[in-house]
Design an enzyme around this catalytic site. Sequence first.
Site, PDB file in Angstrom:
ATOM      1  N   ASP A  82       0.853  -1.192   0.000  1.00 50.01           N
ATOM      2  CA  ASP A  82       0.000   0.000   0.000  1.00 50.01           C
ATOM      3  C   ASP A  82       0.895   1.250   0.000  1.00 50.01           C
ATOM      4  O   ASP A  82       1.802   1.378   0.833  1.00 50.01           O
ATOM      5  CB  ASP A  82      -0.863  -0.044   1.273  1.00 50.01           C
ATOM      6  N   HIS A 197      -7.701   9.674   4.045  1.00 46.95           N
ATOM      7  CA  HIS A 197      -7.358   8.625   5.005  1.00 46.95           C
ATOM      8  C   HIS A 197      -7.790   9.006   6.423  1.00 46.95           C
ATOM      9  O   HIS A 197      -7.921  10.187   6.729  1.00 46.95           O
ATOM     10  CB  HIS A 197      -5.847   8.375   4.999  1.00 46.95           C
ATOM     11  N   GLY A 198      -7.984   8.019   7.254  1.00 52.36           N
ATOM     12  CA  GLY A 198      -8.245   8.272   8.666  1.00 52.36           C
ATOM     13  C   GLY A 198      -9.720   8.389   8.997  1.00 52.36           C
ATOM     14  O   GLY A 198     -10.592   8.187   8.150  1.00 52.36           O
ATOM     15  N   ILE A 275      -9.487  -0.293   3.103  1.00 55.93           N
ATOM     16  CA  ILE A 275     -10.060  -0.117   4.439  1.00 55.93           C
ATOM     17  C   ILE A 275      -9.017  -0.437   5.508  1.00 55.93           C
ATOM     18  O   ILE A 275      -8.502  -1.558   5.575  1.00 55.93           O
ATOM     19  CB  ILE A 275     -11.297  -1.031   4.607  1.00 55.93           C
TER      20      ILE A 275
HETATM   21  P1  13P Z   1      -9.162   4.441   5.583  1.00 55.07           P
HETATM   22  O1  13P Z   1      -8.311   5.311   6.465  1.00 55.07           O
HETATM   23  O2  13P Z   1     -10.423   5.111   5.190  1.00 55.07           O
HETATM   24  O3  13P Z   1      -9.400   3.096   6.185  1.00 55.07           O
HETATM   25  O4  13P Z   1      -8.350   4.220   4.215  1.00 55.07           O
HETATM   26  C1  13P Z   1      -7.278   3.308   4.151  1.00 55.07           C
HETATM   27  C2  13P Z   1      -6.493   3.433   2.878  1.00 55.07           C
HETATM   28  O5  13P Z   1      -6.867   4.096   1.922  1.00 55.07           O
HETATM   29  C3  13P Z   1      -5.221   2.697   2.818  1.00 55.07           C
HETATM   30  O6  13P Z   1      -4.519   2.930   1.638  1.00 55.07           O
HETATM   31  O1  G3H Z   2      -2.479   4.905   3.881  1.00 57.20           O
HETATM   32  C1  G3H Z   2      -3.008   4.719   4.953  1.00 57.20           C
HETATM   33  C2  G3H Z   2      -3.193   3.392   5.534  1.00 57.20           C
HETATM   34  O2  G3H Z   2      -4.258   3.471   6.453  1.00 57.20           O
HETATM   35  C3  G3H Z   2      -1.932   2.879   6.190  1.00 57.20           C
HETATM   36  O3  G3H Z   2      -1.594   3.664   7.282  1.00 57.20           O
HETATM   37  O4  G3H Z   2       0.796   4.293   6.926  1.00 57.20           O
HETATM   38  O5  G3H Z   2      -0.263   4.377   9.209  1.00 57.20           O
HETATM   39  O6  G3H Z   2       0.245   2.177   8.109  1.00 57.20           O
HETATM   40  P1  G3H Z   2      -0.115   3.627   7.912  1.00 57.20           P
HETATM   41 ZN    ZN Z   3      -4.623   4.842   0.784  1.00 56.40          ZN
HETATM   42 NA    NA Z   4      -3.035   0.492  -2.233  1.00 57.08          NA
END
Ligand code: 13P
Ligand code: G3H
Ligand code: ZN
Ligand code: NA
Length: 328
Positions: A82, A197-198, A275
């Site tokens: 990710d 995000h968040g 998610i």
């Molecule tokens: P959320 O913070 O809405 O769960 O999104 C997660 C996300 O996009 C990870 O790449």
């Molecule tokens: O991109 C956001 C995802 O929720 C991952 O979060 O970078 O804190 O692991 P993180």
């Molecule tokens: Zn993301």
């Molecule tokens: Na991704």
Amino acid sequence: ARITLRQLLDHAAEHGYGVPAFNMNNMEQGLAIMEAAEETKSPVILQASRGARAYANDVVLAKLIDALVEIHPDIPVCMHLDHGNNEATCVTAIQYGFTSVMMDGSLKEDGKTPADYAYNSGITRRVVDMAHWGGVSVEGEIGVLGSLEMGGGEQEDGHGVEGAVSHDQLLTDPEQAVEFVKDTHVDALAVAMGTSHGAYKFSRKPDGAVLAMNVIEEIHRRLPNMHLVMHGSSSVPEELQEIINKYGGQMKPTWGVPVEEIQRGIKHGVRKINIDTDNRMALTGAIRKVLTENPSEFDPRKYLTPAMAAMRKLCKERFEQFGTAGNA
Ligand code: 13P
Ligand code: G3H
Ligand code: ZN
Ligand code: NA
């Protein structure tokens, strides 16, 4: 068995369903996601961020995935990076067995500064060329993720982009999306339509002014064969906010992305739905409850077992709501 994102999303497109991509950082999250998949007969996207890789250690993460795949031989598993931020993060993920990587060139390497088109398309194309040699899929992103409502600046949880981001950048330009796919050959395309995000995405139930699902429909019209990805797709359920706050938490009132909006997206080419926050909230609510009700407890299994159960429940709901269930 392990499969690539391309294999999984091609199947999802053919059968008209979406696949939640759940973030994982540890054994408990991995077990919860896989048990939910097993119970609903769903294919799975497990995704790890750079932060997850640093937290768990790449070797631990890689062997954990091996174990999850071995325990659930009938569940197709895509292991995805990710928000990769450069070529090196993507290559090292592939070395550890990831079958898919996201090269997020919408932002510079710092993960905060919006990048220009030439930078994004250039670095994404280089990662695609390299990943495809090894049969690994690539997700790219065009447009900058951020709240239309709050102007895209720093969000309350610390996520957010640096400096001023124009309203334009927060909505993917469908024309540019077409160009980007042509220039990069990505297998899946993350687009910006107002999510962030968040937990703090919207200050009220979102309407079309702040959650622009019409942008997705327009992109799907122009790129009917492209697998679209929605980031920031937690629904931030009110019940979970209530549990957290009932047991000593201090979350402010907030709204996420309603499941019915995601379902609308799935009708228009959305195949991967990211998610993380919802699962963080499910885990934290359950842990707070046990520790508040049993202040003398100190065996981690006493709070992690109900935490896993709460996460498993949420994952099962999403597999069912997105039509993933029954497709393993
Ligand atoms: P959320 O913070 O809405 O769960 O999104 C997660 C996300 O996009 C990870 O790449
Ligand atoms: O991109 C956001 C995802 O929720 C991952 O979060 O970078 O804190 O692991 P993180
Ligand atoms: Zn993301
Ligand atoms: Na991704």
